[in-house]
Motif scaffolding. Structure first.
Motif, PDB file in Angstrom:
ATOM      1  N   UNK A 277       1.328 -49.865   3.821  1.00  0.00           N
ATOM      2  CA  UNK A 277       2.152 -49.513   2.734  1.00  0.00           C
ATOM      3  C   UNK A 277       1.635 -50.273   1.505  1.00  0.00           C
ATOM      4  N   UNK A 278       2.139 -49.369   0.611  1.00  0.00           N
ATOM      5  CA  UNK A 278       1.214 -49.359  -1.076  1.00  0.00           C
ATOM      6  C   UNK A 278       2.335 -50.957  -1.419  1.00  0.00           C
ATOM      7  N   UNK A 279       2.493 -51.437  -2.252  1.00  0.00           N
ATOM      8  CA  UNK A 279       3.066 -52.293  -2.460  1.00  0.00           C
ATOM      9  C   UNK A 279       3.835 -51.368  -3.679  1.00  0.00           C
ATOM     10  N   UNK A 280       5.085 -51.303  -4.291  1.00  0.00           N
ATOM     11  CA  UNK A 280       6.223 -50.688  -4.475  1.00  0.00           C
ATOM     12  C   UNK A 280       6.596 -49.693  -4.098  1.00  0.00           C
ATOM     13  N   UNK A 281       6.110 -49.270  -2.790  1.00  0.00           N
ATOM     14  CA  UNK A 281       6.522 -47.508  -2.895  1.00  0.00           C
ATOM     15  C   UNK A 281       7.761 -48.051  -1.610  1.00  0.00           C
ATOM     16  N   UNK A 282       8.604 -46.708  -1.661  1.00  0.00           N
ATOM     17  CA  UNK A 282      10.001 -46.748  -0.534  1.00  0.00           C
ATOM     18  C   UNK A 282       9.796 -45.412   0.442  1.00  0.00           C
ATOM     19  N   UNK A 283       9.358 -46.051   1.449  1.00  0.00           N
ATOM     20  CA  UNK A 283       9.246 -45.755   2.668  1.00  0.00           C
ATOM     21  C   UNK A 283      10.233 -45.712   3.813  1.00  0.00           C
ATOM     22  N   UNK A 284      10.761 -43.952   4.331  1.00  0.00           N
ATOM     23  CA  UNK A 284      11.823 -43.798   5.389  1.00  0.00           C
ATOM     24  C   UNK A 284      10.998 -44.135   5.890  1.00  0.00           C
ATOM     25  N   UNK A 285      11.794 -45.607   6.895  1.00  0.00           N
ATOM     26  CA  UNK A 285      10.961 -45.943   8.704  1.00  0.00           C
ATOM     27  C   UNK A 285      12.120 -45.073   9.243  1.00  0.00           C
TER      28      UNK A 285
ATOM     29  N   UNK B 280       4.573 -56.780  15.591  1.00  0.00           N
ATOM     30  CA  UNK B 280       2.619 -55.627  15.062  1.00  0.00           C
ATOM     31  C   UNK B 280       3.062 -55.990  13.753  1.00  0.00           C
ATOM     32  N   UNK B 281       1.673 -55.400  13.130  1.00  0.00           N
ATOM     33  CA  UNK B 281       2.063 -55.880  11.634  1.00  0.00           C
ATOM     34  C   UNK B 281       1.236 -55.030  10.662  1.00  0.00           C
ATOM     35  N   UNK B 282       1.908 -55.060   9.503  1.00  0.00           N
ATOM     36  CA  UNK B 282       1.563 -54.265   8.193  1.00  0.00           C
ATOM     37  C   UNK B 282       1.356 -55.028   6.959  1.00  0.00           C
ATOM     38  N   UNK B 283       0.030 -53.997   6.598  1.00  0.00           N
ATOM     39  CA  UNK B 283      -0.361 -54.560   5.477  1.00  0.00           C
ATOM     40  C   UNK B 283       0.063 -54.095   3.754  1.00  0.00           C
ATOM     41  N   UNK B 284       0.482 -54.617   3.089  1.00  0.00           N
ATOM     42  CA  UNK B 284       1.117 -53.790   1.953  1.00  0.00           C
ATOM     43  C   UNK B 284       0.011 -54.263   0.779  1.00  0.00           C
ATOM     44  N   UNK B 285      -0.725 -53.418  -0.051  1.00  0.00           N
ATOM     45  CA  UNK B 285      -1.101 -52.957  -0.468  1.00  0.00           C
ATOM     46  C   UNK B 285      -1.356 -52.366  -1.843  1.00  0.00           C
ATOM     47  N   UNK B 286      -2.173 -53.117  -2.718  1.00  0.00           N
ATOM     48  CA  UNK B 286      -2.338 -52.385  -4.330  1.00  0.00           C
ATOM     49  C   UNK B 286      -4.090 -52.143  -4.358  1.00  0.00           C
ATOM     50  N   UNK B 287      -3.578 -50.669  -4.349  1.00  0.00           N
ATOM     51  CA  UNK B 287      -5.478 -49.876  -4.117  1.00  0.00           C
ATOM     52  C   UNK B 287      -5.858 -50.619  -5.369  1.00  0.00           C
ATOM     53  N   UNK B 288      -5.164 -51.003  -6.677  1.00  0.00           N
ATOM     54  CA  UNK B 288      -6.260 -51.328  -7.860  1.00  0.00           C
ATOM     55  C   UNK B 288      -6.575 -53.585  -7.178  1.00  0.00           C
ATOM     56  N   UNK B 289      -6.199 -53.463  -6.678  1.00  0.00           N
ATOM     57  CA  UNK B 289      -6.514 -55.134  -6.426  1.00  0.00           C
ATOM     58  C   UNK B 289      -6.676 -55.599  -5.037  1.00  0.00           C
ATOM     59  N   UNK B 290      -7.737 -54.658  -4.680  1.00  0.00           N
ATOM     60  CA  UNK B 290      -7.674 -55.191  -2.616  1.00  0.00           C
ATOM     61  C   UNK B 290      -8.160 -56.345  -2.477  1.00  0.00           C
ATOM     62  N   UNK B 291      -7.201 -56.776  -1.575  1.00  0.00           N
ATOM     63  CA  UNK B 291      -7.555 -58.467  -0.956  1.00  0.00           C
ATOM     64  C   UNK B 291      -7.827 -57.847   0.943  1.00  0.00           C
TER      65      UNK B 291
END
Length: 511
Positions: free
Chosen positions: A372-380, A460-471
């Motif tokens: 899930x992209x950092x800062x996005x608000x997603x309905x779970x 389970x595991x989720x990655x919160x990611x920043x597409x401009x700064x991948x880690x």
């Protein structure tokens, strides 16, 4: 407009833990009442205008819980549970994590919005015996009652059962202006609700009590106190209640039906106070209550109960009259509009006993199940596929964030679910929708908080990611973790026993 007072527990009665085949009912202790142990506040090593420095040590010890031999226990900066840790919003927090146990542990900051996975303190951040680790983060979330507990799956349940859990309080200027009691230990009390069995020589025996659906004990233990009382010296009292049990639900009410107000939930102050005579708490949830004892007199006693068993006795003494009233509105909790273009994330919790799973899979430490992209608000959308008859309520927890509950089966959430939450319980055959936003990048776990269920793979595991700064992250693997536990406990890996192991083996998976 007359205020509404809720007189039911909300959750579906056929799914209460009382219906479990392995249910262990609480029993009122026969030992004399003793004064509630109120954990001391952990003093910072140093504090400046901008920073706070702490040392938190996991250690083994002995605690006098019952008459006779002391019980072998674990705690943080003490022999059992720990000292209350205070963070001030806006400050940079520096913590040295020390492990004085005989085996590895982790330090999970439950409810804290911090980068993952290492600062968050799940299974990927082990601290080995005799070693220490340093973390640093900015505390940037509303005032709340959180908690610290061990999380070295698949031994999380056993280490929490040994005593590794302690309150964490975030303070801010908004909460400080509200008309709430906050004289710690006088009119503001943490209540860590747990349960234990005592075996020979007053010892705990986790393996003997083990149940893959959650370990329970017949004796209520509050802040590490058996049969506690509180001396009430003020008319209004604040109770910061944590369900710190491995499995048990607590259905709270006062012995005479006294009304009380809930003003905060997991992530902080709620928009409006909600008035109850009964409330149910499930594993890992926190509720803050304001109790007005104005109708009582010196010498009276009233008890906080779970079902028909007293948990805490309140001994009333003389107090000054206090006409302070709660406002109809406490704080503004902003809505989170769902980010355009995002898809609803569906999460399915299934099974019981050793067959628990999320999305039909057992947890694997090096597998990322979602992104899930950092800062996005997603309905779970969280579903519990258990049947109503014979099924279980599953408390669902996400690391590293606070979320908003949107609905239950398409209807409004419970009255006390309109604030920030990090744990929400889902009835059998129910789906709960929540709005989730991660403020930091990282890998975070999400799981059932019946702790034996998460150890058994309902995680389970989720990655919160920043597409401009991948880690990239170095994630712990199960073999390394299990070999370490075996070495530290002086057993061959094939002879190692950890509660959650049987769940994986039953599903044909290698630990």
């Amino acid at each position: 407009m007359a205020k509404q007072v809720y007189n039911d527990y909300f959750f579906d009665e056929p799914a209460w833990n009382t219906h479990d085949g392995g249910y262990v009912p609480l029993e009122e202790p026969t030992t004399p009442q003793q004064k509630l142990h109120v954990p001391a506040v952990l003093q910072p090593d140093k504090e400046t205008d901008t920073d706070m420095y702490y040392t938190v040590t996991a250690e083994e010890g002995e605690t006098q819980l019952l008459p006779g031999p002391k019980t072998k226990t674990w705690g943080y900066n003490g022999s059992l549970l720990g000292k209350t840790i205070i963070f001030k919003r806006g400050k940079t927090i520096h913590i040295t994590l020390k492990n004085d146990l005989h085996e590895l542990t982790t330090f999970h900051w439950h409810g804290l919005n911090v980068p993952g996975p290492y600062i968050d303190g799940g299974c990927h951040a082990p601290v080995y015996p005799g070693e220490s680790s340093d973390i640093k983060f900015v505390c940037n979330q509303p005032a709340a009652t959180l908690w610290l507990h061990a999380h070295p799956c698949p031994s999380t349940a056993q280490q929490v059962w040994h005593g590794l859990a302690t309150p964490v309080v975030v303070q801010d200027e908004v909460e400080a202006k509200l008309p709430l009691p906050r004289n710690y230990g006088v009119d503001d009390f943490p209540l860590v609700l747990q349960d234990r069995n005592f075996h020979e020589d007053n010892q705990w025996d986790y393996q003997k009590d083990y149940d893959p659906d959650g370990v329970q004990g017949k004796t209520p233990m509050i802040n590490g106190t058996i049969n506690p009382y509180i001396d009430v010296t003020t008319q209004r009292v604040r109770l910061r209640v944590l369900d710190g049990a491995n499995r048990r639900e607590f259905r709270l009410h006062f012995s005479d039906g006294l009304e009380f107000a809930q003003v905060a939930s997991d992530g902080g102050i709620m928009p409006d106070p909600v008035y109850f005579t009964k409330v149910m708490m499930t594993c890992a949830e926190r509720d803050e209550f304001i109790v007005d004892f104005g109708k009582y007199h010196d010498g009276d006693e009233v008890a906080l109960m779970s079902d028909d068993v007293p948990l805490v006795h309140f001994r009333i003494h003389e107090f000054a009259k206090d006409d302070t009233k709660l406002p109809d509105h406490l704080v503004d909790v902003p809505d989170l509009p769902v980010t355009t273009g995002t898809k609803t994330r569906h999460v399915v919790m299934s099974g019981m006993d050793e067959e628990v799973a999320i999305d039909g899979k057992k947890f694997e430490m090096q597998r990322i199940d979602a992104r899930q992209k950092v800062g996005d608000v997603v309905l779970w959308d969280i579903t519990n596929t258990n049947d109503m008859v014979g099924g279980m309520i599953h408390p669902f927890h996400i690391h590293g964030t606070q979320f908003l509950v949107v609905s239950r089966n398409g209807h409004a959430p419970y009255a006390n679910e309109h604030g920030w939450k990090d744990t929400v319980s889902v009835n059998p055959n129910e789906h709960v929708q929540i709005k989730v936003r991660f403020e930091y990048t990282g890998v975070y776990m999400y799981h059932c908080h019946i702790i034996e269920h998460e150890d058994g793979g309902m995680m389970a595991q989720i990655e919160s990611y920043d597409p401009q700064h991948p880690k990239t992250y170095k994630l712990m693997d199960m073999d390394t973790l299990m070999n370490a536990f075996a070495k530290e406990n002086h057993v061959n890996p094939k002879d190692l026993w950890l509660g959650g192991m049987g769940s994986y083996e039953k599903m044909g998976m290698k630990m």
